[in-house]
Design an enzyme around this catalytic site. Structure first.
Site, PDB file in Angstrom:
ATOM      1  N   ASP A   1       0.820  -1.211   0.000  1.00 35.73           N
ATOM      2  CA  ASP A   1       0.000   0.000   0.000  1.00 35.73           C
ATOM      3  C   ASP A   1       0.856   1.264   0.000  1.00 35.73           C
ATOM      4  O   ASP A   1       2.068   1.218   0.213  1.00 35.73           O
ATOM      5  CB  ASP A   1      -0.977  -0.003   1.195  1.00 35.73           C
ATOM      6  CG  ASP A   1      -0.331  -0.466   2.500  1.00 35.73           C
ATOM      7  OD1 ASP A   1       0.914  -0.422   2.594  1.00 35.73           O
ATOM      8  OD2 ASP A   1      -1.049  -0.862   3.413  1.00 35.73           O
TER       9      ASP A   1
ATOM     10  N   ASN B   1      -7.747  -3.832  13.990  1.00 37.22           N
ATOM     11  CA  ASN B   1      -9.119  -4.149  13.577  1.00 37.22           C
ATOM     12  C   ASN B   1      -9.161  -5.271  12.536  1.00 37.22           C
ATOM     13  O   ASN B   1     -10.172  -5.490  11.875  1.00 37.22           O
ATOM     14  CB  ASN B   1      -9.824  -2.892  13.037  1.00 37.22           C
ATOM     15  CG  ASN B   1      -9.150  -2.334  11.785  1.00 37.22           C
ATOM     16  OD1 ASN B   1      -8.190  -2.913  11.276  1.00 37.22           O
ATOM     17  ND2 ASN B   1      -9.643  -1.214  11.282  1.00 37.22           N
TER      18      ASN B   1
ATOM     19  N   HIS C   1      -7.304  -5.472   9.759  1.00 38.88           N
ATOM     20  CA  HIS C   1      -7.015  -5.138   8.360  1.00 38.88           C
ATOM     21  C   HIS C   1      -5.679  -5.708   7.913  1.00 38.88           C
ATOM     22  O   HIS C   1      -4.761  -5.914   8.712  1.00 38.88           O
ATOM     23  CB  HIS C   1      -7.121  -3.623   8.082  1.00 38.88           C
ATOM     24  CG  HIS C   1      -6.009  -2.773   8.589  1.00 38.88           C
ATOM     25  ND1 HIS C   1      -6.219  -1.619   9.312  1.00 38.88           N
ATOM     26  CD2 HIS C   1      -4.655  -2.861   8.469  1.00 38.88           C
ATOM     27  CE1 HIS C   1      -5.064  -1.054   9.599  1.00 38.88           C
ATOM     28  NE2 HIS C   1      -4.094  -1.793   9.105  1.00 38.88           N
TER      29      HIS C   1
ATOM     30  N   GLU D   1      -9.624  -2.369   5.007  1.00 38.75           N
ATOM     31  CA  GLU D   1     -10.319  -2.173   6.276  1.00 38.75           C
ATOM     32  C   GLU D   1     -11.525  -3.108   6.365  1.00 38.75           C
ATOM     33  O   GLU D   1     -11.980  -3.632   5.342  1.00 38.75           O
ATOM     34  CB  GLU D   1     -10.785  -0.716   6.358  1.00 38.75           C
ATOM     35  CG  GLU D   1      -9.649   0.307   6.362  1.00 38.75           C
ATOM     36  CD  GLU D   1      -8.939   0.414   7.708  1.00 38.75           C
ATOM     37  OE1 GLU D   1      -8.870  -0.586   8.444  1.00 38.75           O
ATOM     38  OE2 GLU D   1      -8.443   1.517   8.017  1.00 38.75           O
TER      39      GLU D   1
HETATM   40  C1  GLP Z   1      -0.825  -0.162   8.731  1.00 42.10           C
HETATM   41  C2  GLP Z   1      -0.480  -0.836   7.383  1.00 42.10           C
HETATM   42  C3  GLP Z   1      -0.530  -2.348   7.473  1.00 42.10           C
HETATM   43  C4  GLP Z   1       0.107  -2.785   8.783  1.00 42.10           C
HETATM   44  C5  GLP Z   1      -0.761  -2.336   9.927  1.00 42.10           C
HETATM   45  C6  GLP Z   1      -0.162  -2.626  11.305  1.00 42.10           C
HETATM   46  O1  GLP Z   1      -1.886   0.720   8.690  1.00 42.10           O
HETATM   47  N1  GLP Z   1      -1.235  -0.403   6.263  1.00 42.10           N
HETATM   48  O2  GLP Z   1       0.122  -2.912   6.356  1.00 42.10           O
HETATM   49  O3  GLP Z   1       0.211  -4.176   8.824  1.00 42.10           O
HETATM   50  O4  GLP Z   1      -1.157  -0.998   9.824  1.00 42.10           O
HETATM   51  O5  GLP Z   1       0.907  -1.807  11.574  1.00 42.10           O
HETATM   52  P1  GLP Z   1       1.915  -2.003  12.786  1.00 42.10           P
HETATM   53  O6  GLP Z   1       2.824  -3.099  12.387  1.00 42.10           O
HETATM   54  O7  GLP Z   1       2.601  -0.687  12.909  1.00 42.10           O
HETATM   55  O8  GLP Z   1       1.091  -2.346  13.964  1.00 42.10           O
END
Ligand code: GLP
Length: 268
Positions: A67, A137, A139, A144
């Site tokens: 992303d 959540n 995702h 989402e």
């Molecule tokens: C972000 C990214 C995801 C990631 C998630 C968790 O918003 N788009 O690809 O896996 O949130 O992030 P973190 O590893 O900082 O908890």
């Protein structure tokens, strides 16, 4: 799903690095799917260490990130391009011309960009190993809750929870985008292998919903139940709500023996 529970986050990263290294060392033109967020940072650190120790070369690797924020320039410190350069690309021998993110600059049509990204992945031969984190959540990427399980790369509006969770990464007066381009769930499911890393108590409910909950768009990661080769690497805190931990441990003990004999992958 192969569920592997480790004592701590460092062990999760070390094991993830083994999966990546074995793929790169075995396949002549590996294609990696990459993720951002805090969780994979220690994996990238381990990969840099392996490169510096001459155990790994990214010369023939192509990569596709999950992303990217919409309308954010690559030079912006908040862009995922910047994150990837900082945490991995600038420190290894990967050809940056073969590192892709689903960017959509100001004035570009996000729908056309989404289709083009899907096409580019196809032309590269598809993703061999997709690295994933998970949102609190449920995702994956920026898919989402309520995302179509058949979705492809497209524009998504981030939920309030995700914006709040990620606000720690932005300075007080800094612009935090609410829109992003993300691979879809079907794009992720197309990868030959999926390696999901989750650490910390904050992820424990999402991890439980992903593994033991119903297949549901309300927990996008639950779609991985439909994937043939998903490996879930957890630390104890992220695994704390799972009821079948003893079985996962037992099954993993058997897998270790098989993997030692035949390697981590079926087809590489
Ligand atoms: C972000 C990214 C995801 C990631 C998630 C968790 O918003 N788009 O690809 O896996 O949130 O992030 P973190 O590893 O900082 O908890």
């Amino acid at each position: 799903m192969q569920i592997i529970i480790f004592d701590d986050a460092q062990q999760v990263a070390a094991n993830a690095a083994e999966w990546v290294a074995e793929l790169i060392n075995k396949k002549s033109n590996p294609v990696l799917g990459l993720a951002t967020g805090s969780t994979p940072i220690s994996l990238y650190q381990q990969l840099v260490n392996k490169y510096q120790a001459n155990q790994l070369s990214f010369k023939n690797t192509t990569s596709f990130n999950l992303d990217e924020y919409l309308g954010i320039n690559a030079s912006n410190e908040q862009s995922y391009r910047h994150f990837m350069n900082e945490n991995l690309f600038d420190h290894v021998d990967i050809d940056k011309n073969r590192t892709f993110l689903p960017t959509c600059n100001q004035g570009e049509n996000p729908r056309a960009q989404g289709l083009a990204y899907e096409e580019k992945i196809k032309q590269a031969g598809g993703v061999d190993l997709q690295i994933l984190g998970i949102g609190a959540n449920g995702h994956i990427g920026f898919n989402e809750p309520t995302s179509s399980l058949a979705s492809r790369t497209r524009i998504k509006t981030l939920t309030k929870q995700t914006l709040t969770d990620n606000s720690r990464l932005f300075k007080q007066d800094e612009f935090q985008p609410t829109l992003a381009m993300t691979m879809g769930i079907a794009t992720i499911l197309d990868a030959r292998y999926v390696l999901l890393m989750a650490t910390g108590e904050k992820k424990s409910q999402a991890v439980k919903d992903m593994i033991a909950g119903p297949l549901s768009a309300m927990c996008p990661a639950s779609a991985l139940q439909m994937h043939e080769n998903t490996i879930v690497l957890l630390d104890k805190a992220a695994a704390s709500k799972l009821e079948e931990q003893e079985y996962y441990q037992w099954a993993n003990d058997q897998n270790i023996k098989i993997n030692q004999k035949f390697g981590l992958y079926h087809n590489y």
